[in-house]
Design an enzyme around this catalytic site. Structure first.
Site, short mmCIF file in Angstrom:
data_model
loop_
_atom_site.label_atom_id
_atom_site.label_comp_id
_atom_site.label_asym_id
_atom_site.label_seq_id
_atom_site.Cartn_x
_atom_site.Cartn_y
_atom_site.Cartn_z
N LYS A 271 0.86 -1.19 0.00
CA LYS A 271 0.00 0.00 0.00
C LYS A 271 0.89 1.23 0.00
O LYS A 271 1.72 1.41 0.90
CB LYS A 271 -0.92 0.00 1.23
CG LYS A 271 -1.66 1.33 1.45
CD LYS A 271 -2.60 1.29 2.66
CE LYS A 271 -3.19 2.67 2.96
NZ LYS A 271 -4.07 2.68 4.15
N ASP A 276 -2.53 10.29 3.52
CA ASP A 276 -3.93 9.90 3.70
C ASP A 276 -4.65 10.93 4.56
O ASP A 276 -4.60 10.88 5.78
CB ASP A 276 -4.00 8.51 4.36
CG ASP A 276 -5.43 8.04 4.55
OD1 ASP A 276 -6.35 8.67 3.97
OD2 ASP A 276 -5.63 7.04 5.27
N LYS A 283 -10.14 13.02 7.91
CA LYS A 283 -9.69 12.59 9.24
C LYS A 283 -9.68 13.80 10.18
O LYS A 283 -9.52 14.93 9.73
CB LYS A 283 -8.26 12.05 9.16
CG LYS A 283 -8.13 10.68 8.53
CD LYS A 283 -6.69 10.21 8.55
CE LYS A 283 -6.56 8.83 7.92
NZ LYS A 283 -7.23 7.76 8.68
N ASP A 294 1.63 6.39 5.51
CA ASP A 294 0.67 5.44 4.97
C ASP A 294 1.17 4.72 3.72
O ASP A 294 0.44 3.96 3.09
CB ASP A 294 -0.66 6.17 4.68
CG ASP A 294 -1.87 5.28 4.88
OD1 ASP A 294 -1.74 4.22 5.52
OD2 ASP A 294 -2.95 5.65 4.38
N ASP A 353 -12.11 7.24 3.56
CA ASP A 353 -10.91 6.99 4.37
C ASP A 353 -10.52 5.51 4.37
O ASP A 353 -9.45 5.14 4.83
CB ASP A 353 -11.15 7.49 5.80
CG ASP A 353 -9.86 7.67 6.58
OD1 ASP A 353 -8.78 7.60 5.96
OD2 ASP A 353 -9.94 7.86 7.81
N GLU A 355 -9.34 3.77 2.04
CA GLU A 355 -8.82 3.87 0.68
C GLU A 355 -7.74 2.82 0.38
O GLU A 355 -7.52 2.49 -0.78
CB GLU A 355 -8.24 5.28 0.44
CG GLU A 355 -6.80 5.50 0.93
CD GLU A 355 -6.60 5.35 2.43
OE1 GLU A 355 -7.60 5.48 3.16
OE2 GLU A 355 -5.47 5.09 2.87
N ARG A 357 -7.61 -0.41 0.87
CA ARG A 357 -8.17 -1.60 0.20
C ARG A 357 -8.56 -1.29 -1.24
O ARG A 357 -8.55 -2.17 -2.10
CB ARG A 357 -9.35 -2.12 1.04
CG ARG A 357 -10.49 -1.16 1.15
CD ARG A 357 -11.43 -1.45 2.32
NE ARG A 357 -10.87 -1.03 3.61
CZ ARG A 357 -11.47 -1.19 4.78
NH1 ARG A 357 -12.64 -1.79 4.85
NH2 ARG A 357 -10.90 -0.78 5.89
N1 BES Z 1 -4.21 4.56 6.87
C1 BES Z 1 -5.38 4.33 7.63
C2 BES Z 1 -5.15 3.31 8.74
C3 BES Z 1 -4.49 3.83 9.99
C4 BES Z 1 -5.20 4.57 10.90
C5 BES Z 1 -3.18 3.51 10.26
C6 BES Z 1 -4.59 5.00 12.05
C7 BES Z 1 -2.57 3.94 11.42
C8 BES Z 1 -3.28 4.69 12.31
C9 BES Z 1 -6.50 3.79 6.75
O1 BES Z 1 -6.50 4.27 5.47
C10 BES Z 1 -7.78 4.21 7.37
O2 BES Z 1 -8.03 5.38 7.43
N2 BES Z 1 -8.55 3.24 7.83
C11 BES Z 1 -9.78 3.51 8.48
C12 BES Z 1 -10.81 2.55 7.94
C13 BES Z 1 -12.22 2.86 8.36
C14 BES Z 1 -12.68 4.13 7.67
C15 BES Z 1 -13.09 1.71 8.00
C16 BES Z 1 -9.58 3.30 9.98
O3 BES Z 1 -8.90 2.35 10.36
O4 BES Z 1 -10.07 4.12 10.74
ZN ZN Z 2 -4.73 4.87 4.72
MN MN Z 3 -7.57 6.09 5.29
#
Ligand code: BES
Ligand code: ZN
Ligand code: MN
Length: 502
Positions: A271, A276, A283, A294, A353, A355, A357
């Site tokens: 990834k 992000d 966020k 990210d 968010d 994204e 996947r």
């Molecule tokens: N890059 C983030 C995951 C992340 C969040 C890594 C915090 C480290 C710390 C990912 O793209 C994301 O935002 N995931 C969301 C998914 C949700 C919207 C289903 C998450 O984990 O909050």
């Molecule tokens: Zn992300």
């Molecule tokens: Mn995200």
């Protein structure tokens, strides 16, 4: 940094510093005893002084010892011999590498014989020494105009304990350098490390090695291929998305080691979200800067490919990076939008968010064309992985238990551990959508698992494991804030130990 094996006896080695272990009871090993004899018992007196418990981390620096060619001796606590396993050895080596780096001792000899009397074998110790020394020496300086003068470590020697120690040193060094490459890319800010920056980095890597070549797909080419999901993530950004494909061809013949019966490659997919923001599902502001990390999955792929090329491993490997920047904007994807992935499956984007996947699914579909022996994707995918495991575990899910069992073992052996979560069918229905083949989020519960459920719909045609490295890839706070270089050690352990096919 130079690593080498020296046949000289320890009293003859003209290093700036000799690092020798002292066990918890004040006991000295053979090499330390030789130095002690040469210096009229000085080492023994310090060891037995009671000033130190000789836990790992305790250290006494002795200047100008008599009867030996080195300038200093570092008496380094090693704890109790019966407790001294791989984890302790790594801590000992890393701590003492940092100790000598913090002072001006560019030529250092590590007396490993006294450690080797215990569990970790000489090859493992030598490899780990080189890895830890490289990792300890890394400093982030790229975007700092003023940096403090730092001591350097020019060369590290070890005694000739066993055959093939040189090779072990080279292996450890390549892993350490691969980790540092991943750390540097992770630490670079989003305004420098863009998708195109990652692409040029991959091109430079490929230029330096005859066995490596690279293809970089731009947005027009991805549109042609129908990668509507990947492209939807980049829609709000002025930075164009890139799909980077590094081919490493090292298998001797078509029938290569670990490369399947017919040279089938292992495929790594990282990834590479270079920043992000969350997109329209923005966020919160707190610690949003961390989202420059990210792309640590991508960075670990590049670090691993570089290490494999450095070692010229006899395998076939493909390193893919799905790179995009996730931004809000007039053209950005909105919640409720429906996109069509390369596989033809449609996705209702309920949260922009989620994204990672979305870029990975098209990259995974693309990976099918390589007829992979197996595919491992590496992604800072979910905050839920951090909530459940903190910074310690790579969180693993997948569709092939034999592959995952190997990865679990490699995690233990490299001290870059993984822990498996279940990918049970019951979780799949959380992705149901009334308007598309699936939604891109699975609700509040089991976020790490439902993210993997999403990916599993794109990996039906090959053996696959997913590593969620959202916790393991970086440290969030204080002096250690920055990328860790994980899971390069785990991936390297896996690639170094691919089963030989005949
Ligand atoms: N890059 C983030 C995951 C992340 C969040 C890594 C915090 C480290 C710390 C990912 O793209 C994301 O935002 N995931 C969301 C998914 C949700 C919207 C289903 C998450 O984990 O909050
Ligand atoms: Zn992300
Ligand atoms: Mn995200």
């Amino acid at each position: 940094m130079q690593f080498s094996v020296t046949p000289e006896s320890i009293t003859e080695i003209p290093a700036d510093c000799l690092v020798v272990p002292v066990w918890k009871d004040g006991g000295l090993g053979e090499e330390a005893s030789a130095l002690d004899a040469a210096d009229s018992g000085a080492l023994g007196r310090i060891a037995a002084s009671g000033d130190y418990l000789w836990d790992i981390g305790d250290a006494h620096l002795l200047h100008g010892p008599e009867g030996c060619a080195a300038g200093r001796i570092l008496l380094a606590g090693a704890g109790a011999p019966e407790d001294f396993g791989a984890m302790e050895a790594a801590k000992y080596l890393a701590g003492n590498a940092r100790f000598v780096l913090a002072r001006n001792m560019p030529q250092v000899h590590f007396a490993l014989a006294d450690l080797e009397a215990n569990r970790p074998d000489a090859q493992w110790l030598a490899a780990r020494l080189a890895q830890e020394a490289e990792v300890a020496a890394y400093r982030y300086t790229t975007t700092k105009a003023s940096t403090k003068r730092e001591a350097v470590l020019e060369s590290v020697t070890t005694p000739a304990l066993a055959d093939e120690l040189e090779q072990a040193l080279r292996k450890g060094q390549a892993i350490g350098r691969g980790m540092n490459r991943a750390r540097e890319l992770g630490n670079l800010p989003g305004n420098i490390c863009t998708p195109e920056y990652l692409a040029s980095h991959a091109r430079e890597l490929a230029d330096g090695s005859g066995k490596l070549s690279v293809d970089v797909l731009d947005e027009a080419q991805m549109r042609e291929l129908g990668m509507g999901s990947l492209l939807s993530v980049a829609a709000g950004s002025v930075e164009e998305a890139r799909l980077i494909v590094l081919h490493y061809r090292g298998a001797r013949e078509a029938r290569g080691k670990g490369a399947g019966d017919d040279g089938k490659p292992v495929v790594l997919v990282g990834k590479g979200i270079t920043f992000d923001t969350g997109g329209i599902s923005l966020k919160p502001g707190l610690a949003m800067d961390e989202m420059k990390f990210d792309m640590c999955g991508a960075a670990s792929v590049l670090g691993t490919v570089a290490a494999v090329a450095e070692l010229q491993l006899p395998i076939n490997l493909i390193g893919m990076v799905a790179a995009a920047e996730n931004m809000p904007g007039g053209k950005a994807t909105k919640p409720g939008d429906i996109v069509t992935s390369m596989s033809g499956k449609t996705i209702e984007i309920l949260n922009t968010d989620a994204e990672g996947r979305l870029v990975l699914c098209d990259a995974l579909t693309y990976a099918e064309r390589f007829e992979p022996a197996c595919v491992i994707d590496i992604a800072t995918l979910t905050g839920a992985a951090v909530a459940a495991f903190g910074n310690h575990a790579n969180v693993m899910l997948g569709n092939d238990q034999a592959l995952m069992d190997r990865l679990l073992q490699c995690g233990l052996d490299s001290l870059d551990r993984a822990w498996q979560l279940p990918l049970w069918d019951e979780y799949q229905k959380q992705l149901d959508s009334n308007f598309a083949d699936m939604a891109n989020i699975g609700g509040k519960l089991a976020g790490t698992i439902t993210a993997a459920c999403f990916l599993s719909r794109y990996t039906e045609n090959f053996s696959w494991a997913h590593l969620d490295i959202a916790g393991s890839a970086w440290h969030s706070e204080g002096a250690k804030k920055g990328a860790t270089g994980r899971p390069v050690p785990l991936l390297m352990e896996f690639l170094l130990n691919l089963p030989e096919k005949d």
